[in-house]
Scaffold this motif. Structure first.
Motif, PDB file in Angstrom:
ATOM      1  N   MET A   1     -10.733  -5.579  -9.734  1.00  0.00           N
ATOM      2  CA  MET A   1     -10.064  -6.297  -8.662  1.00  0.00           C
ATOM      3  C   MET A   1      -9.866  -5.341  -7.491  1.00  0.00           C
ATOM      4  SD  MET A   1      -7.318  -8.661 -10.630  1.00  0.00           S
ATOM      5  CE  MET A   1      -7.518  -9.961  -9.442  1.00  0.00           C
ATOM      6  N   GLU A   2      -9.853  -5.902  -6.321  1.00  0.00           N
ATOM      7  CA  GLU A   2      -9.744  -5.068  -5.125  1.00  0.00           C
ATOM      8  C   GLU A   2      -8.374  -5.232  -4.476  1.00  0.00           C
ATOM      9  OE1 GLU A   2     -12.461  -3.918  -1.272  1.00  0.00           O
ATOM     10  OE2 GLU A   2     -13.226  -5.265  -2.782  1.00  0.00           O
ATOM     11  N   ILE A   3      -7.730  -4.095  -4.284  1.00  0.00           N
ATOM     12  CA  ILE A   3      -6.397  -4.071  -3.670  1.00  0.00           C
ATOM     13  C   ILE A   3      -6.521  -3.762  -2.187  1.00  0.00           C
ATOM     14  CG2 ILE A   3      -4.231  -2.759  -3.537  1.00  0.00           C
ATOM     15  CD1 ILE A   3      -4.237  -2.475  -6.461  1.00  0.00           C
ATOM     16  N   ASP A   4      -5.704  -4.408  -1.395  1.00  0.00           N
ATOM     17  CA  ASP A   4      -5.590  -4.091   0.024  1.00  0.00           C
ATOM     18  C   ASP A   4      -4.583  -2.945   0.139  1.00  0.00           C
ATOM     19  OD1 ASP A   4      -4.620  -4.044   2.722  1.00  0.00           O
ATOM     20  OD2 ASP A   4      -5.551  -5.988   3.007  1.00  0.00           O
ATOM     21  N   GLY A   5      -5.084  -1.737   0.352  1.00  0.00           N
ATOM     22  CA  GLY A   5      -4.242  -0.543   0.380  1.00  0.00           C
ATOM     23  C   GLY A   5      -3.102  -0.594   1.391  1.00  0.00           C
ATOM     24  N   PRO A   6      -3.384  -0.980   2.643  1.00  0.00           N
ATOM     25  CA  PRO A   6      -2.297  -1.063   3.616  1.00  0.00           C
ATOM     26  C   PRO A   6      -1.216  -2.076   3.225  1.00  0.00           C
ATOM     27  CG  PRO A   6      -4.380  -0.904   4.759  1.00  0.00           C
ATOM     28  CD  PRO A   6      -4.700  -1.092   3.288  1.00  0.00           C
ATOM     29  N   THR A  18       9.198   5.405  -2.852  1.00  0.00           N
ATOM     30  CA  THR A  18       8.222   6.438  -2.523  1.00  0.00           C
ATOM     31  C   THR A  18       6.984   6.204  -3.387  1.00  0.00           C
ATOM     32  OG1 THR A  18       8.989   7.943  -4.248  1.00  0.00           O
ATOM     33  CG2 THR A  18      10.078   8.102  -2.076  1.00  0.00           C
ATOM     34  N   GLN A  19       5.912   6.891  -3.054  1.00  0.00           N
ATOM     35  CA  GLN A  19       4.722   6.797  -3.898  1.00  0.00           C
ATOM     36  C   GLN A  19       5.041   7.271  -5.312  1.00  0.00           C
ATOM     37  OE1 GLN A  19       1.504   8.954  -2.042  1.00  0.00           O
ATOM     38  NE2 GLN A  19       0.973   7.221  -0.721  1.00  0.00           N
ATOM     39  N   THR A  20       5.832   8.299  -5.419  1.00  0.00           N
ATOM     40  CA  THR A  20       6.203   8.840  -6.729  1.00  0.00           C
ATOM     41  C   THR A  20       7.000   7.824  -7.537  1.00  0.00           C
ATOM     42  OG1 THR A  20       6.193  11.079  -5.832  1.00  0.00           O
ATOM     43  CG2 THR A  20       7.382  10.741  -7.902  1.00  0.00           C
ATOM     44  N   GLU A  21       7.915   7.121  -6.889  1.00  0.00           N
ATOM     45  CA  GLU A  21       8.716   6.110  -7.585  1.00  0.00           C
ATOM     46  C   GLU A  21       7.851   4.932  -8.039  1.00  0.00           C
ATOM     47  OE1 GLU A  21      13.015   6.848  -5.379  1.00  0.00           O
ATOM     48  OE2 GLU A  21      11.524   5.550  -4.428  1.00  0.00           O
ATOM     49  N   LEU A  22       6.951   4.490  -7.171  1.00  0.00           N
ATOM     50  CA  LEU A  22       6.059   3.401  -7.550  1.00  0.00           C
ATOM     51  C   LEU A  22       5.146   3.837  -8.692  1.00  0.00           C
ATOM     52  CD1 LEU A  22       4.832   0.607  -7.286  1.00  0.00           C
ATOM     53  CD2 LEU A  22       3.423   1.480  -5.398  1.00  0.00           C
ATOM     54  N   ALA A  23       4.645   5.051  -8.601  1.00  0.00           N
ATOM     55  CA  ALA A  23       3.771   5.572  -9.653  1.00  0.00           C
ATOM     56  C   ALA A  23       4.489   5.569 -11.003  1.00  0.00           C
ATOM     57  CB  ALA A  23       3.306   6.981  -9.302  1.00  0.00           C
ATOM     58  N   ALA A  24       5.717   6.022 -11.018  1.00  0.00           N
ATOM     59  CA  ALA A  24       6.480   6.047 -12.268  1.00  0.00           C
ATOM     60  C   ALA A  24       6.707   4.631 -12.798  1.00  0.00           C
ATOM     61  CB  ALA A  24       7.816   6.763 -12.058  1.00  0.00           C
ATOM     62  N   ALA A  25       7.053   3.715 -11.912  1.00  0.00           N
ATOM     63  CA  ALA A  25       7.327   2.336 -12.325  1.00  0.00           C
ATOM     64  C   ALA A  25       6.062   1.642 -12.840  1.00  0.00           C
ATOM     65  CB  ALA A  25       7.925   1.545 -11.162  1.00  0.00           C
ATOM     66  N   ALA A  26       4.916   1.989 -12.278  1.00  0.00           N
ATOM     67  CA  ALA A  26       3.653   1.361 -12.670  1.00  0.00           C
ATOM     68  C   ALA A  26       2.877   2.202 -13.685  1.00  0.00           C
ATOM     69  CB  ALA A  26       2.789   1.114 -11.435  1.00  0.00           C
ATOM     70  N   GLN A  27       3.454   3.311 -14.104  1.00  0.00           N
ATOM     71  CA  GLN A  27       2.826   4.225 -15.063  1.00  0.00           C
ATOM     72  C   GLN A  27       1.474   4.732 -14.572  1.00  0.00           C
ATOM     73  OE1 GLN A  27       2.855   2.188 -18.830  1.00  0.00           O
ATOM     74  NE2 GLN A  27       5.074   2.211 -18.948  1.00  0.00           N
ATOM     75  N   LEU A  28       1.464   5.149 -13.309  1.00  0.00           N
ATOM     76  CA  LEU A  28       0.285   5.738 -12.687  1.00  0.00           C
ATOM     77  C   LEU A  28       0.674   7.091 -12.106  1.00  0.00           C
ATOM     78  CD1 LEU A  28      -0.886   2.587 -10.705  1.00  0.00           C
ATOM     79  CD2 LEU A  28      -1.936   3.488 -12.777  1.00  0.00           C
ATOM     80  N   SER A  29      -0.296   7.841 -11.645  1.00  0.00           N
ATOM     81  CA  SER A  29       0.019   9.102 -10.974  1.00  0.00           C
ATOM     82  C   SER A  29       0.275   8.831  -9.494  1.00  0.00           C
ATOM     83  CB  SER A  29      -1.129  10.097 -11.120  1.00  0.00           C
ATOM     84  OG  SER A  29      -2.251   9.678 -10.360  1.00  0.00           O
ATOM     85  N   GLN A  30       1.004   9.724  -8.863  1.00  0.00           N
ATOM     86  CA  GLN A  30       1.257   9.603  -7.431  1.00  0.00           C
ATOM     87  C   GLN A  30      -0.064   9.691  -6.674  1.00  0.00           C
ATOM     88  OE1 GLN A  30       0.992  12.414  -5.072  1.00  0.00           O
ATOM     89  NE2 GLN A  30       1.288  10.919  -3.443  1.00  0.00           N
ATOM     90  N   GLU A  37      -3.697   3.319  -1.708  1.00  0.00           N
ATOM     91  CA  GLU A  37      -3.144   2.971  -0.389  1.00  0.00           C
ATOM     92  C   GLU A  37      -4.065   3.358   0.754  1.00  0.00           C
ATOM     93  OE1 GLU A  37       1.657   3.023  -1.246  1.00  0.00           O
ATOM     94  OE2 GLU A  37       0.822   4.550   0.070  1.00  0.00           O
ATOM     95  N   THR A  38      -4.781   4.467   0.622  1.00  0.00           N
ATOM     96  CA  THR A  38      -5.664   4.912   1.706  1.00  0.00           C
ATOM     97  C   THR A  38      -7.042   4.261   1.659  1.00  0.00           C
ATOM     98  OG1 THR A  38      -6.455   6.816   0.433  1.00  0.00           O
ATOM     99  CG2 THR A  38      -4.537   7.164   1.881  1.00  0.00           C
ATOM    100  N   GLY A  39      -7.301   3.492   0.600  1.00  0.00           N
ATOM    101  CA  GLY A  39      -8.585   2.830   0.482  1.00  0.00           C
ATOM    102  C   GLY A  39      -9.646   3.669  -0.199  1.00  0.00           C
ATOM    103  N   ALA A  40      -9.284   4.876  -0.637  1.00  0.00           N
ATOM    104  CA  ALA A  40     -10.250   5.729  -1.323  1.00  0.00           C
ATOM    105  C   ALA A  40     -10.624   5.153  -2.685  1.00  0.00           C
ATOM    106  CB  ALA A  40      -9.683   7.139  -1.495  1.00  0.00           C
ATOM    107  N   GLN A  41      -9.739   4.338  -3.258  1.00  0.00           N
ATOM    108  CA  GLN A  41     -10.002   3.715  -4.554  1.00  0.00           C
ATOM    109  C   GLN A  41      -9.446   2.289  -4.536  1.00  0.00           C
ATOM    110  OE1 GLN A  41      -7.994   5.188  -8.137  1.00  0.00           O
ATOM    111  NE2 GLN A  41     -10.051   5.565  -8.913  1.00  0.00           N
TER     112      GLN A  41
END
Length: 72
Positions: A1-6, A18-30, A37-41
Motif C-alpha cells: 500500500m502506498e502512504i502519502d508521506g506529507p 514526534t517521529q519517535t513517539e509515533l514510531a514507538a506507538a506503531a512499533q517502527l523505527s524513527q 514521511e519524506t517519500g523515500a519509502q
C-alpha cells in the motif's frame, strides 16, 4: 500500500507526536517514519499501514495516497 508521506506528517503533527513517539506507538523505527514521511519509502506492508492508523487514530483514507493525487 502506498502512504502519502506529507499527509502522514500532518496527521502526526496534528496529534502532537514526534517521529519517535509515533514510531514507538506503531512499533517502527524513527528512521522508518522519516523515510515514509519524506517519500523515500512510500510503499509499506498492510501491517505497517494498520499500525500507523491505530497509532494516529485516523482512517485509511486519511493517509493512503490515492490515484487522483498521483495523477494530478
Amino acid at each position: 500500500m502506498e502512504i502519502d508521506g506529507p499527509k502522514l506528517r500532518r496527521l502526526r503533527e496534528r496529534a502532537l507526536m514526534t517521529q519517535t513517539e509515533l514510531a514507538a506507538a506503531a512499533q517502527l523505527s524513527q528512521g522508518r517514519i522519516s523515510q515514509i514521511e519524506t517519500g523515500a519509502q512510500p510503499v509499506v506492508p498492510i501491517r505497517t499501514m494498520r499500525d500507523l492508523i491505530a497509532a494516529l487514530g485516523c482512517t485509511l483514507d486519511d493517509i493512503e495516497r490515492n490515484e487522483e493525487e498521483i495523477c494530478s
